[in-house]
Scaffold this motif. Structure first.
Motif, PDB file in Angstrom:
ATOM      1  N   TYR A  53       0.221   2.430 -14.528  1.00 54.34           N
ATOM      2  CA  TYR A  53      -0.437   2.030 -13.276  1.00 54.34           C
ATOM      3  C   TYR A  53       0.345   0.620 -12.738  1.00 54.34           C
ATOM      4  O   TYR A  53       0.578  -0.224 -13.665  1.00 54.34           O
ATOM      5  CB  TYR A  53      -1.769   1.734 -13.538  1.00 54.34           C
ATOM      6  CG  TYR A  53      -2.742   3.192 -13.688  1.00 54.34           C
ATOM      7  CD1 TYR A  53      -3.377   3.642 -12.714  1.00 54.34           C
ATOM      8  CD2 TYR A  53      -2.817   3.453 -15.062  1.00 54.34           C
ATOM      9  CE1 TYR A  53      -4.050   4.965 -12.982  1.00 54.34           C
ATOM     10  CE2 TYR A  53      -3.497   4.813 -15.201  1.00 54.34           C
ATOM     11  CZ  TYR A  53      -4.203   5.360 -14.228  1.00 54.34           C
ATOM     12  OH  TYR A  53      -4.881   6.510 -14.570  1.00 54.34           O
ATOM     13  N   ILE A  54       0.242   0.588 -11.497  1.00 57.66           N
ATOM     14  CA  ILE A  54       0.780  -0.691 -10.885  1.00 57.66           C
ATOM     15  C   ILE A  54      -0.313  -1.138 -10.055  1.00 57.66           C
ATOM     16  O   ILE A  54      -0.878  -0.488  -9.189  1.00 57.66           O
ATOM     17  CB  ILE A  54       2.005  -0.497 -10.038  1.00 57.66           C
ATOM     18  CG1 ILE A  54       2.934   0.209 -10.985  1.00 57.66           C
ATOM     19  CG2 ILE A  54       2.499  -1.586  -9.279  1.00 57.66           C
ATOM     20  CD1 ILE A  54       3.619  -0.677 -11.846  1.00 57.66           C
ATOM     21  N   ILE A  55      -0.593  -2.607 -10.192  1.00 59.17           N
ATOM     22  CA  ILE A  55      -1.518  -3.229  -9.410  1.00 59.17           C
ATOM     23  C   ILE A  55      -0.697  -4.342  -8.724  1.00 59.17           C
ATOM     24  O   ILE A  55      -0.153  -5.393  -9.286  1.00 59.17           O
ATOM     25  CB  ILE A  55      -2.824  -3.922  -9.906  1.00 59.17           C
ATOM     26  CG1 ILE A  55      -3.716  -2.845 -10.701  1.00 59.17           C
ATOM     27  CG2 ILE A  55      -3.630  -4.873  -9.102  1.00 59.17           C
ATOM     28  CD1 ILE A  55      -4.671  -3.178 -11.662  1.00 59.17           C
ATOM     29  N   TYR A  56      -0.570  -4.356  -7.385  1.00 60.41           N
ATOM     30  CA  TYR A  56       0.130  -5.291  -6.408  1.00 60.41           C
ATOM     31  C   TYR A  56      -0.824  -6.350  -6.127  1.00 60.41           C
ATOM     32  O   TYR A  56      -1.755  -5.954  -5.233  1.00 60.41           O
ATOM     33  CB  TYR A  56       1.116  -4.795  -5.520  1.00 60.41           C
ATOM     34  CG  TYR A  56       1.655  -5.597  -4.500  1.00 60.41           C
ATOM     35  CD1 TYR A  56       2.179  -6.717  -5.102  1.00 60.41           C
ATOM     36  CD2 TYR A  56       1.920  -5.029  -3.401  1.00 60.41           C
ATOM     37  CE1 TYR A  56       2.943  -7.701  -4.080  1.00 60.41           C
ATOM     38  CE2 TYR A  56       2.485  -6.022  -2.705  1.00 60.41           C
ATOM     39  CZ  TYR A  56       3.019  -7.163  -2.483  1.00 60.41           C
ATOM     40  OH  TYR A  56       3.728  -8.089  -2.074  1.00 60.41           O
ATOM     41  N   ILE A  57      -0.679  -7.673  -6.442  1.00 60.00           N
ATOM     42  CA  ILE A  57      -1.318  -8.776  -5.725  1.00 60.00           C
ATOM     43  C   ILE A  57      -0.765  -9.323  -4.971  1.00 60.00           C
ATOM     44  O   ILE A  57       0.182  -9.756  -5.116  1.00 60.00           O
ATOM     45  CB  ILE A  57      -2.093  -9.590  -7.036  1.00 60.00           C
ATOM     46  CG1 ILE A  57      -3.246  -8.810  -7.694  1.00 60.00           C
ATOM     47  CG2 ILE A  57      -2.869 -10.763  -6.498  1.00 60.00           C
ATOM     48  CD1 ILE A  57      -3.871  -9.527  -8.856  1.00 60.00           C
ATOM     49  N   SER A  58      -1.116  -9.790  -3.627  1.00 64.36           N
ATOM     50  CA  SER A  58      -0.740 -10.598  -2.456  1.00 64.36           C
ATOM     51  C   SER A  58      -1.721 -11.529  -2.140  1.00 64.36           C
ATOM     52  O   SER A  58      -2.628 -11.081  -1.559  1.00 64.36           O
ATOM     53  CB  SER A  58       0.156  -9.771  -1.842  1.00 64.36           C
ATOM     54  OG  SER A  58       0.539 -10.563  -0.682  1.00 64.36           O
ATOM     55  N   ASP A  59      -1.288 -12.751  -2.170  1.00 66.66           N
ATOM     56  CA  ASP A  59      -2.280 -13.721  -1.677  1.00 66.66           C
ATOM     57  C   ASP A  59      -3.847 -13.582  -2.095  1.00 66.66           C
ATOM     58  O   ASP A  59      -4.557 -13.618  -1.242  1.00 66.66           O
ATOM     59  CB  ASP A  59      -2.018 -13.932  -0.039  1.00 66.66           C
ATOM     60  CG  ASP A  59      -2.751 -14.979   0.824  1.00 66.66           C
ATOM     61  OD1 ASP A  59      -2.817 -16.011  -0.069  1.00 66.66           O
ATOM     62  OD2 ASP A  59      -3.155 -14.800   1.959  1.00 66.66           O
ATOM     63  N   GLY A  60      -3.949 -13.415  -3.291  1.00 64.19           N
ATOM     64  CA  GLY A  60      -5.148 -13.383  -3.919  1.00 64.19           C
ATOM     65  C   GLY A  60      -5.855 -12.262  -3.692  1.00 64.19           C
ATOM     66  O   GLY A  60      -7.186 -12.057  -3.936  1.00 64.19           O
ATOM     67  N   GLU A  61      -5.207 -11.069  -3.183  1.00 66.98           N
ATOM     68  CA  GLU A  61      -5.843  -9.761  -2.990  1.00 66.98           C
ATOM     69  C   GLU A  61      -5.179  -8.663  -3.652  1.00 66.98           C
ATOM     70  O   GLU A  61      -3.944  -8.752  -3.634  1.00 66.98           O
ATOM     71  CB  GLU A  61      -6.153  -9.474  -1.570  1.00 66.98           C
ATOM     72  CG  GLU A  61      -7.107 -10.498  -0.877  1.00 66.98           C
ATOM     73  CD  GLU A  61      -7.242 -10.134   0.725  1.00 66.98           C
ATOM     74  OE1 GLU A  61      -7.928  -9.688   1.053  1.00 66.98           O
ATOM     75  OE2 GLU A  61      -6.177 -10.585   1.544  1.00 66.98           O
TER      76      GLU A  61
END
Length: 285
Positions: free
Chosen positions: A199-207
């Motif tokens: 699985y991949i979880i992409y976080i950007s700017d705290g989200e």
């Protein structure tokens, strides 16, 4: 199936930055890769899970236990590698083995020295004389050789050459072979996660902006490259993000086959890499 980690509505605010309701699940027996640009919140999320920083809001459970109330029980069951993980510079490999065997009931000296031989780490030098790559290998071994069910790793292949990185990645895949062990790994080297993550979880700017299986991302998503005129004919509902380049446009689409069937005049639709997906999210509109 019991999840190894469940994070719900995690919030943490600093001056100029905040985690904004992070939700993360790490299924048992899986490798979950955490990606994002520097400062996006990956390390803050990991340190929150480990109760190294106090969260403002949200719940975190590991193996069904509360990460604060059951902290001691949890930390007896996990291996951790952080960038600032501490091993005294004045220890040798033999000293590390002696210290960790006294701390962990299930410490496996035989497995530890097997990997020491495999990685060609010097047995008679102090850690202060190790290269940065050698130190990282030793941190990973310290986390993996006490037969825990969960590894939490922050940039574990940073500073390693390609051969050493592949050796470490092979260790991670061996670790989850029994389908009981799990890994949460943060890395800016997205090609590593393309090899090992489920699985991949992409976080950007705290989200969290993407949370999907790796196969869904790499096998279904697509990047459309088109001219300005072609771009003007595409509905905004049919792409996730758009990045304008000097001479063309790049569109990230969730299902390249559906897009191709709808826009048959556009034939430049490529399978993306994780890095390309990140770049379009960061620089796109």
């Amino acid at each position: 199936m019991e999840n190894a980690i469940e994070v719900r509505n995690l919030k943490k605010k600093y001056d100029g930055f905040a985690l904004k309701g992070i939700n993360i699940t790490v299924p048992r027996g899986m490798i979950v890769g955490l990606i994002g640009e520097n400062g996006a919140g990956k390390t803050t999320t990991i340190k929150s899970i480990l109760n190294l920083i106090k969260v403002d809001e949200g719940t975190i459970s590991i193996f069904g236990y509360d990460h604060i109330e059951d902290e001691k029980r949890i930390k007896d069951e996990i291996g951790v590698v952080l960038d600032d993980s501490f091993l005294s510079d004045y220890l040798t490999v033999a000293h590390v083995d002696k210290v960790l065997s006294s701390l962990y009931e299930n410490w496996d000296s035989k497995l530890f020295f097997k990997y020491i031989e495999s990685f060609k780490l010097p047995k008679d030098k102090m850690i202060k004389d190790f290269s940065s790559g050698m130190k990282m290998k030793l941190k990973v071994l310290a986390a993996i050789c006490h037969h825990h069910k969960l590894l939490i790793l922050d940039e574990p292949t940073s500073g390693l050459d390609p051969v050493a990185r592949n050796e470490i990645l092979d260790m991670f895949q061996e670790f989850i072979e029994d389908e009981e062990n799990s890994i949460l790994v943060s890395s800016h080297i997205t090609t590593d996660l393309e090899h090992i993550a489920d699985y991949i979880i992409y976080i950007s700017d705290g989200e969290v902006v993407i949370s999907k299986t790796k196969d869904e991302l790499l096998d279904k998503y697509g990047i459309v490259r088109c001219t300005k005129d072609e771009y003007s004919s595409i509905s905004k509902d049919d792409y996730v993000k758009c990045k304008k380049n000097r001479y063309d446009y790049e569109l990230l689409v969730e299902d390249r086959q559906v897009f191709k069937n709808k826009y048959r005049n556009l034939d430049v639709i490529d399978k993306p890499t994780l890095e390309e997906i990140m770049l379009i999210f960061v620089k796109g509109e």
